[in-house]
Scaffold this active site. Structure first.
Site, PDB file in Angstrom:
ATOM      1  CG  HIS A 254      16.594  -2.053  -1.768  1.00  0.00           C
ATOM      2  ND1 HIS A 254      17.548  -3.093  -2.335  1.00  0.00           N
ATOM      3  CD2 HIS A 254      15.014  -2.203  -3.033  1.00  0.00           C
ATOM      4  CE1 HIS A 254      15.934  -4.502  -2.198  1.00  0.00           C
ATOM      5  NE2 HIS A 254      15.201  -3.313  -2.335  1.00  0.00           N
TER       6      HIS A 254
HETATM    7  P1  TYD Z   1      11.684  -3.379  -0.558  1.00  0.00           P
HETATM    8  O1  TYD Z   1      11.978  -3.834   0.032  1.00  0.00           O
HETATM    9  O2  TYD Z   1      11.627  -1.511  -0.749  1.00  0.00           O
HETATM   10  O3  TYD Z   1      10.548  -4.022  -2.030  1.00  0.00           O
HETATM   11  P2  TYD Z   1      11.287  -4.389  -3.172  1.00  0.00           P
HETATM   12  O4  TYD Z   1      12.621  -4.655  -2.670  1.00  0.00           O
HETATM   13  O5  TYD Z   1      10.862  -5.884  -3.208  1.00  0.00           O
HETATM   14  O6  TYD Z   1      11.035  -3.235  -4.050  1.00  0.00           O
HETATM   15  O7  TYD Z   1      10.525  -2.656   1.027  1.00  0.00           O
HETATM   16  C1  TYD Z   1       8.980  -2.458   0.216  1.00  0.00           C
HETATM   17  C2  TYD Z   1       8.163  -2.493   1.526  1.00  0.00           C
HETATM   18  O8  TYD Z   1       8.013  -3.768   2.352  1.00  0.00           O
HETATM   19  C3  TYD Z   1       9.239  -1.278   2.311  1.00  0.00           C
HETATM   20  O9  TYD Z   1       8.271  -0.255   3.427  1.00  0.00           O
HETATM   21  C4  TYD Z   1       9.868  -2.413   3.787  1.00  0.00           C
HETATM   22  C5  TYD Z   1       8.873  -3.588   3.411  1.00  0.00           C
HETATM   23  N1  TYD Z   1       9.434  -4.473   4.083  1.00  0.00           N
HETATM   24  C6  TYD Z   1       9.821  -5.323   5.566  1.00  0.00           C
HETATM   25  O10 TYD Z   1       9.020  -4.416   6.495  1.00  0.00           O
HETATM   26  N2  TYD Z   1      10.056  -6.378   5.676  1.00  0.00           N
HETATM   27  C7  TYD Z   1      10.236  -6.526   4.444  1.00  0.00           C
HETATM   28  O11 TYD Z   1      11.440  -8.235   4.592  1.00  0.00           O
HETATM   29  C8  TYD Z   1      11.056  -6.870   3.608  1.00  0.00           C
HETATM   30  C9  TYD Z   1      11.607  -7.047   2.182  1.00  0.00           C
HETATM   31  C10 TYD Z   1      10.507  -5.287   3.026  1.00  0.00           C
END
Ligand code: TYD
Length: 150
Positions: free
Chosen positions: A57
């Site tokens: 992302h």
């Molecule tokens: P995501 O940012 O997509 O993870 P990564 O980029 O590390 O693979 O987040 C994964 C899940 O966690 C998503 O459902 C949102 C949640 N999340 C939070 O609730 N708070 C946060 O600070 C972060 C980073 C993610």
């Protein structure tokens, strides 16, 4: 507004201070000294199975400093025009990722810990989770024609 656009040229490794000691090394981070944004949030990835991928992302307004606190992984950055891979494997290196840069975290070694300092609270509306949409937004920002249709 090309001059203000953030891209790969703005991504960089920030070397954090290191106090080496035979009893174990120490690194510290001071908010206004080592990090080029106000730290609003800290999160960390752990228990990542070896070889797994995270990220996938970009963010409209969020800036981050990504640290391989333990173990190793590669961060693949993409500003909509080109890609660059930053291997992270030291607890005292932080990778600064500005706004509007797509990131994939790949090749996690088992047992690694990825700590992220972030400039904003969690806001789902800040994410681009579709790469085509991200590239289209970059091109629109820069007044460029969009990517050719397949
Ligand atoms: P995501 O940012 O997509 O993870 P990564 O980029 O590390 O693979 O987040 C994964 C899940 O966690 C998503 O459902 C949102 C949640 N999340 C939070 O609730 N708070 C946060 O600070 C972060 C980073 C993610």
């Amino acid at each position: 507004m090309l001059a203000a656009a953030m891209g790969l040229a703005d991504c960089r490794i920030i070397e954090l201070p290191r106090i080496t000691d035979p009893r174990g090394n120490l690194t510290f981070i001071e908010a206004h000294r080592h990090v080029p944004f106000e730290i609003e949030r800290v999160y960390y990835l752990y228990d990542v199975p070896g070889g797994e991928t995270r990220g996938g992302h970009a963010h409209r307004r969020l800036e981050q400093l990504i640290i391989a606190m333990s173990g190793a992984f590669d961060v693949v950055l993409d500003d909509g025009y080109e890609q660059q891979v930053f291997p992270l494997n030291r607890s005292y290196y932080g990778l600064y990722v500005p706004t509007m840069v797509w990131r994939e975290l790949v090749n996690f070694s088992s047992g690694s810990v990825c700590t992220v300092l972030a400039s904003r609270p969690y806001e789902e509306e800040d994410y681009y989770r579709d790469h085509d949409e991200f590239v289209a937004a970059v091109r629109a920002r820069d007044g460029m024609p969009g990517p050719a249709a397949p």
